[in-house]
Design an enzyme around this catalytic site. Structure first.
Site, PDB file in Angstrom:
ATOM      1  N   CYS A 116      -9.597   1.594  -0.768  1.00 35.35           N
ATOM      2  CA  CYS A 116     -10.866   2.569  -1.094  1.00 35.35           C
ATOM      3  C   CYS A 116     -10.308   3.946  -0.911  1.00 35.35           C
ATOM      4  O   CYS A 116      -9.584   4.607  -1.659  1.00 35.35           O
ATOM      5  CB  CYS A 116     -11.910   2.139   0.150  1.00 35.35           C
ATOM      6  N   HIS A 117     -10.791   4.744   0.210  1.00 31.74           N
ATOM      7  CA  HIS A 117     -10.306   6.125   0.289  1.00 31.74           C
ATOM      8  C   HIS A 117      -8.721   6.238   1.255  1.00 31.74           C
ATOM      9  O   HIS A 117      -8.424   7.244   1.266  1.00 31.74           O
ATOM     10  CB  HIS A 117     -11.415   6.769   1.348  1.00 31.74           C
TER      11      HIS A 117
END
Length: 184
Positions: A116-117
């Site tokens: 994800c991030h």
């Protein structure tokens, strides 16, 4: 969840997170997969105490930190997992010890799995130049500016880097991490 050195493989796997903003499922699902395979997950954070996980923007569970990143020795771990959440990697990339820990892992050749991030921390550690990876789509420009090539796939493996886009990709992410550990 228990961790036991009596399991089939008691190698430790580091999970590096900030004090809050961790996407809960991106920590708990790889943690569970590793435990089921006999690995010993270890929660590492810049501060001792507990960390706050989230389900998107809603507070979820807390988890006890096992060791601070300043006290962690990278060589003690078979792999590194970087869970996402927006605030988590944003905070980690401002912590010099966390960035150095990630850089050491990338340089070691041992598996580094970021979802994800979490690739923001890889960007800060100067670990994406010349590499192909994926992430949450909003990181595409950051990865490109750091010399990496972003692609929209559920899991991307480039050398020792394993990256995925979001919680929907967790089955492929966990499978790729376990395959990397089994193949080392």
């Amino acid at each position: 969840m228990t961790t036991s050195n009596d399991s089939q493989n008691s190698e430790k796997v580091a999970f590096l997170v900030a004090a809050e903003g961790i996407e809960q499922v991106e920590l708990t699902e790889p943690w569970k997969a590793l435990e089921q395979a006999g690995y010993q997950p270890v929660l590492i954070s810049p501060e001792s105490g507990t960390v706050q996980m989230f389900n998107h923007l809603d507070k979820a569970d807390t988890k006890k930190v096992d060791v601070t990143v300043a006290d962690a020795q990278g060589g003690d771990y078979a792999a590194l997992v970087l869970p996402g959440g927006v605030a988590n990697p944003d905070a980690l990339r401002t912590d010099k010890d966390a960035v150095a820990f990630v850089r050491e892992f990338v340089d070691s050749g041992r598996p580094v799995a970021a979802i994800c991030h979490a690739p923001w921390t890889l960007v800060e550690a100067d670990a994406v130049d010349g590499r192909q990876l994926t992430s949450w789509p909003s990181l595409k420009t950051d990865i490109g500016n750091a010399g990496g090539t972003w692609t929209d796939q559920e899991v991307v493996i480039d050398g020792n880097l394993i990256t995925s886009r979001n919680p929907d990709d967790l089955p492929a992410f966990c499978s790729a991490l376990l395959d990397a550990l089994d193949g080392k």
